[in-house]
Design a protein around this motif. Structure first.
Motif, short mmCIF file in Angstrom:
data_model
loop_
_atom_site.label_atom_id
_atom_site.label_comp_id
_atom_site.label_asym_id
_atom_site.label_seq_id
_atom_site.Cartn_x
_atom_site.Cartn_y
_atom_site.Cartn_z
N ALA A 1 4.36 -22.74 104.19
CA ALA A 1 5.29 -22.19 104.96
C ALA A 1 6.14 -21.21 103.86
CB ALA A 1 6.44 -22.99 105.73
N LEU A 2 6.70 -21.83 102.81
CA LEU A 2 7.26 -21.01 101.89
C LEU A 2 6.52 -19.84 101.21
CD1 LEU A 2 10.05 -20.95 100.25
CD2 LEU A 2 9.00 -22.25 98.62
N ALA A 3 5.04 -20.12 100.70
CA ALA A 3 4.08 -19.21 100.44
C ALA A 3 3.96 -18.11 101.40
CB ALA A 3 2.96 -19.85 99.79
N CYS A 4 3.88 -18.40 102.61
CA CYS A 4 3.51 -17.50 103.63
C CYS A 4 4.64 -16.53 103.73
CB CYS A 4 3.19 -18.18 105.12
SG CYS A 4 1.65 -19.12 105.01
N SER A 5 6.00 -16.76 103.83
CA SER A 5 6.86 -15.80 103.89
C SER A 5 7.63 -15.35 102.78
CB SER A 5 8.01 -16.55 104.96
OG SER A 5 8.36 -17.88 104.48
N ASP B 1 2.71 -19.46 110.57
CA ASP B 1 2.21 -18.12 110.79
C ASP B 1 2.21 -17.52 109.36
OD1 ASP B 1 2.02 -18.51 113.55
OD2 ASP B 1 4.04 -17.49 114.04
N CYS B 2 0.92 -17.17 109.13
CA CYS B 2 0.82 -16.48 107.81
C CYS B 2 -0.16 -15.38 107.77
CB CYS B 2 -0.02 -17.63 107.00
SG CYS B 2 0.28 -17.70 105.09
N PRO B 3 0.44 -14.30 108.34
CA PRO B 3 -0.48 -13.00 108.75
C PRO B 3 -0.64 -12.06 107.45
CG PRO B 3 1.77 -12.75 109.49
CD PRO B 3 1.57 -14.08 109.17
N VAL C 1 -9.00 -27.98 106.89
CA VAL C 1 -8.44 -27.49 105.51
C VAL C 1 -9.28 -26.51 104.75
CG1 VAL C 1 -8.08 -28.59 103.27
CG2 VAL C 1 -7.31 -29.81 105.31
N PRO C 2 -10.76 -26.72 104.87
CA PRO C 2 -11.51 -25.55 104.13
C PRO C 2 -11.16 -24.25 104.70
CG PRO C 2 -12.89 -27.67 104.69
CD PRO C 2 -11.65 -27.72 105.40
N SER C 3 -10.83 -24.14 105.89
CA SER C 3 -11.00 -22.89 106.47
C SER C 3 -9.43 -22.23 105.98
CB SER C 3 -10.57 -22.76 107.95
OG SER C 3 -9.46 -23.56 108.61
N VAL C 4 -8.27 -23.15 105.70
CA VAL C 4 -7.15 -22.75 105.03
C VAL C 4 -7.39 -22.25 103.77
CG1 VAL C 4 -4.81 -23.79 104.37
CG2 VAL C 4 -5.60 -24.41 106.59
N GLN D 1 -8.99 -18.87 103.78
CA GLN D 1 -7.87 -17.68 104.02
C GLN D 1 -7.14 -17.43 102.57
OE1 GLN D 1 -4.99 -18.46 107.04
NE2 GLN D 1 -3.64 -17.01 106.18
N TRP D 2 -6.72 -18.36 101.83
CA TRP D 2 -6.16 -17.92 100.55
C TRP D 2 -7.10 -17.35 99.48
CZ3 TRP D 2 -1.11 -17.33 99.96
CH2 TRP D 2 -0.37 -17.84 100.97
N ARG D 3 -8.29 -17.96 99.62
CA ARG D 3 -9.38 -17.12 98.66
C ARG D 3 -9.43 -15.53 99.12
NH1 ARG D 3 -13.29 -22.40 98.79
NH2 ARG D 3 -12.64 -23.38 97.19
N GLU D 4 -9.27 -15.28 100.26
CA GLU D 4 -9.36 -13.94 100.74
C GLU D 4 -8.03 -13.20 100.30
OE1 GLU D 4 -10.20 -13.74 104.79
OE2 GLU D 4 -11.96 -14.57 104.83
N VAL D 5 -7.02 -13.79 100.48
CA VAL D 5 -5.69 -13.17 99.86
C VAL D 5 -5.36 -12.82 98.46
CG1 VAL D 5 -3.25 -13.74 99.96
CG2 VAL D 5 -4.12 -14.37 101.82
N ASP D 6 -6.24 -13.88 97.80
CA ASP D 6 -6.03 -13.98 96.08
C ASP D 6 -7.51 -12.97 95.56
OD1 ASP D 6 -3.71 -15.22 96.33
OD2 ASP D 6 -4.76 -17.26 95.77
#
Length: 304
Positions: free
Chosen positions: A163-167, A184-186, A222-225, A228-233
């Motif tokens: 939650a902290l990393a998302c916002s 929520d982590c858009p 968890v793999p989908s989470v 998502q971070w692999r796409e962000v990074d």
């Protein structure tokens, strides 16, 4: 102005550090001057618009100049004192010359998104604001290196790290253990991520869906989470290695960041390598020393 700075400005917090009590490591009362804190572990209070919040801070005798900071978030039903006792971060602090802070959630819970968890969620506690104010205070009072601010957490605390990393954009890396992402982590800012999970976790299921236990956490796989971070990074496809019961899936990302998923076969809802929290809890696996694994990841992943 960055997201983190906007949030901090919006808090309009008047922060006052007040010593509450000394822990067993050092029975002397903590100094109420934030610029002259004593070594050892002490309890402090920070005043926020929602009222006072409490935390424990471990400061080694041999503290680095401009040290790294590890924020250790307890699980649901846990506490700052329990997290300090169970997960071994004070020993890392002594060896590495870093600061470790153990915040206390409201009602032993964190408002991590998705209705989770407990009193913190019911009261809509601003835990992101609390953690931002706490980090700000430590950067100012203890000369923490802003490029080496790291957050880890167990279960509900793991969810709060997401939650902290998302916002916000204040962390260089996060390391959730036995949790999932419910907030929520858009459009999060890039951050290095190490997620550690027991493959046999019935409380927060690795493959998603309702878990057992109090609260019945119903999170995404968890793999989908992690994807998502692999796409962000902006990461490479993962390289997978397996050593005994431990499987590491590692992606290298833009600007030197890293996203890693580590699973422990046969492990339940636990912090592998830690002490037993209570008799009813899953016994910690001996297949992995999670605290040391997380520190090596943090050390290798400062903010670019």
């Amino acid at each position: 102005m960055t997201t983190g700075r906007r949030l901090r400005a919006a808090l309009l917090l008047t922060v006052t550090i007040t010593a509450l009590a000394a822990c067993a490591r050092d029975e002397r009362p903590a100094d109420d001057d934030a610029g002259a804190r004593l070594p050892g572990a002490h309890a402090y209070r920070i005043d926020t618009d929602e009222g006072p919040r409490e935390y424990r801070l471990y400061r080694p005798a041999d503290l680095d100049r401009s040290p790294a900071l590890v924020v250790m978030l307890h699980g649901g039903g846990g506490s700052a004192r329990q997290a300090e006792r169970a997960y071994g971060w004070d020993d890392v602090a002594d060896r590495e010359g870093i600061l470790v802070v153990y915040p206390d959630g409201v009602g032993r819970t964190w408002n991590a998104g998705g209705g989770c968890c407990g009193q913190a969620a019911r009261d809509d506690v601003d835990d992101v604001g609390f953690l931002l104010a706490l980090i700000d205070e430590l950067v100012t009072a203890d000369d923490v290196d802003p490029s080496r601010i790291y957050v880890t957490g167990m279960s509900n605390g793991a969810m709060m790290s997401y939650a902290l990393a998302c916002s916000t954009d204040v962390t260089a890396a996060i390391a959730p253990v036995a949790g999932t992402m419910l907030a929520d982590c858009p459009s999060p800012a890039p951050v290095s991520v190490l997620h550690i999970h027991g493959a046999a976790d019935d409380n927060v299921r690795f493959d998603g869906g309702p878990g057992a236990g109090v609260g019945r956490i119903d999170g995404p796989p968890v793999p989908s989470v992690i994807e998502q971070w692999r796409e962000v990074d902006v990461c490479t496809p993962p390289a997978v290695t397996t050593v005994g019961a431990v499987r590491h899936s590692v992606s290298y990302c833009a600007e030197g960041r890293e996203v890693q998923l580590t699973t422990v076969e046969g492990a339940g809802h636990q912090w592998p390598g830690s002490e037993v929290v209570r008799d009813s809890a899953d016994p910690p696996s001996a297949e992995l020393d999670v605290t040391e694994t997380i520190w090596r990841f943090f050390e290798a992943n400062p903010r670019p």
